[in-house]
Scaffold this active site. Structure first.
Site, PDB file in Angstrom:
ATOM      1  N   CYS A 119      69.279  25.473 -72.194  1.00 13.19           N
ATOM      2  CA  CYS A 119      67.919  25.743 -73.503  1.00 13.19           C
ATOM      3  C   CYS A 119      66.922  26.205 -72.527  1.00 13.19           C
ATOM      4  O   CYS A 119      65.886  26.566 -72.998  1.00 13.19           O
ATOM      5  CB  CYS A 119      67.179  24.643 -74.430  1.00 13.19           C
ATOM      6  N   GLU A 163      69.167  30.065 -76.580  1.00 11.62           N
ATOM      7  CA  GLU A 163      70.026  28.891 -76.411  1.00 11.62           C
ATOM      8  C   GLU A 163      71.409  29.971 -75.709  1.00 11.62           C
ATOM      9  O   GLU A 163      71.416  30.665 -76.482  1.00 11.62           O
ATOM     10  CB  GLU A 163      70.276  28.292 -77.062  1.00 11.62           C
TER      11      GLU A 163
END
Length: 365
Positions: free
Chosen positions: A323, A357
């Site tokens: 992330c 992401e």
């Protein structure tokens, strides 16, 4: 939040900027072609949080726009799921004339699902009493004529639930429905449609696997349940108790018989594997019986710590969901010495933001 950035007509251009940024960030590594998985342009976010503003008889949701440095009244919210947008006016219309439910209400949180369930959390700067509970139950019953809804009231050191503090999600993954219990205030993937694409990508790149899978930071079992079909056995670790409890529920709900969850931090599990320490939570678990050729990691924004980084280098294949591309970059400077990147993906979980992401599959050189 930047309201001006939320323009569906600009989505494709914004996604292309992210693609270029990510590719440029990893230009010093030998990478395959970047696979890009787009989001829906609107109504993609399965959860949303709003502050509540009191202005005389009026009551409304608002968010703070950092770009404009002001609060923005939110009657609807383009990123939020259609279910949340449908619920927003119905809930506010019920709260506005109700003195018990609106008094000292300062925030409303929504958690929705693709399966049609929604959880509403009402947060207060006051203690909640029996009268509040009676009114909240009546609110739930009224909303239940249109929605599959549960309500939670929260105050300092207080949580009242009508009737559940979770939703049950059902995701269609490669033609099969996967069931997930998602608990309020626990981590869940925010973008339902992109979450499906991430699961299908992970299944695809591990399809011809041999041996067992080790997963660190497994949460509610989101990936490990989907990937269990590709491995003899799966051993997964997670520290947060609500997530572990949800994972156990999800294992049973999906009839998975080759997945074991251990409640441990990745750091402690690394020590256990290295036989540096013994842990009571591992009593009855024969770690030596597992033949894990593949390790799956989905760490927090800080990335992998040095010990865990060294440990994952011992595996033939590393599936890494990140992330934070900057900490992934730092980790890859180490992992690239022993492994090469064979798959590389961008998942647009958060449209109209700078967030990226990403996923990489690394295989031993």
């Amino acid at each position: 939040m930047n309201v001006d950035a939320m323009d569906p007509q600009q989505y494709d251009a914004q996604l292309d900027v992210k693609r270029q940024k990510l590719a440029q960030l990893f230009v010093d590594f030998e990478t395959p072609e970047l696979e890009v998985f787009a989001s829906q342009k609107a109504h993609y976010r399965m959860r949303a949080e709003f502050r509540v503003w009191h202005e005389g008889e009026d009551l409304y949701y608002y968010m703070f726009d950092k770009a404009q440095n002001q609060k923005i009244r939110c009657e609807q919210f383009l990123p939020a799921s259609q279910l949340i947008n449908d619920m927003m006016p119905e809930l506010m219309a019920a709260l506005r004339p109700n003195p018990v439910l609106r008094h000292k209400l300062f925030q409303v949180d929504f958690l929705s699902t693709l399966s049609g369930e929604i959880l509403v959390s009402l947060l207060y700067h006051k203690q909640l009493d029996a009268q509040w509970q009676e009114e909240a139950q009546a609110l739930k019953e009224a909303l239940s004529s249109k929605f599959k809804v549960d309500i939670i009231g929260r105050a300092r050191k207080q949580k009242l639930v009508m009737d559940r503090d979770f939703v049950i999600e059902s995701l269609p993954v490669n033609g099969k429905q996967l069931t997930y219990k998602q608990v309020e205030n626990s981590f869940t993937q925010p973008n339902g449609e992109v979450a499906i694409k991430m699961l299908e990508w992970a299944i695809d790149i591990t399809r011809d696997s041999s041996g067992d899978l080790l997963e660190l930071y497994c949460g509610n079992g989101n990936f490990s349940i989907a990937l269990a079909q590709n491995f003899n056995r799966v051993l997964a670790t997670e520290l947060a108790k609500p997530s572990v409890d949800s994972a156990q529920y999800n294992i049973e709900a999906n009839q998975i018989d080759n997945l074991q969850i251990i409640r441990m931090s990745a750091e402690d599990f690394t020590d256990a594997l290295a036989k540096k320490r013994s842990f009571r939570r591992l009593e009855g678990v024969d770690l030596d019986s597992y033949d894990c050729n593949t390790i799956f990691v989905d760490p927090p924004r800080a990335g992998l710590d040095d010990n865990t980084l060294s440990m994952v280098q011992g595996y033939e294949r590393i599936l890494y969901i990140s992330c934070n591309p900057n900490t992934l970059l730092d980790n890859l400077k180490v992992l690239d010495k022993t492994h090469k990147i064979t798959r590389f993906a961008l998942f647009d979980q958060f449209p109209y933001t700078d967030h990226m992401e990403s996923g990489v599959l690394l295989e031993r050189r």
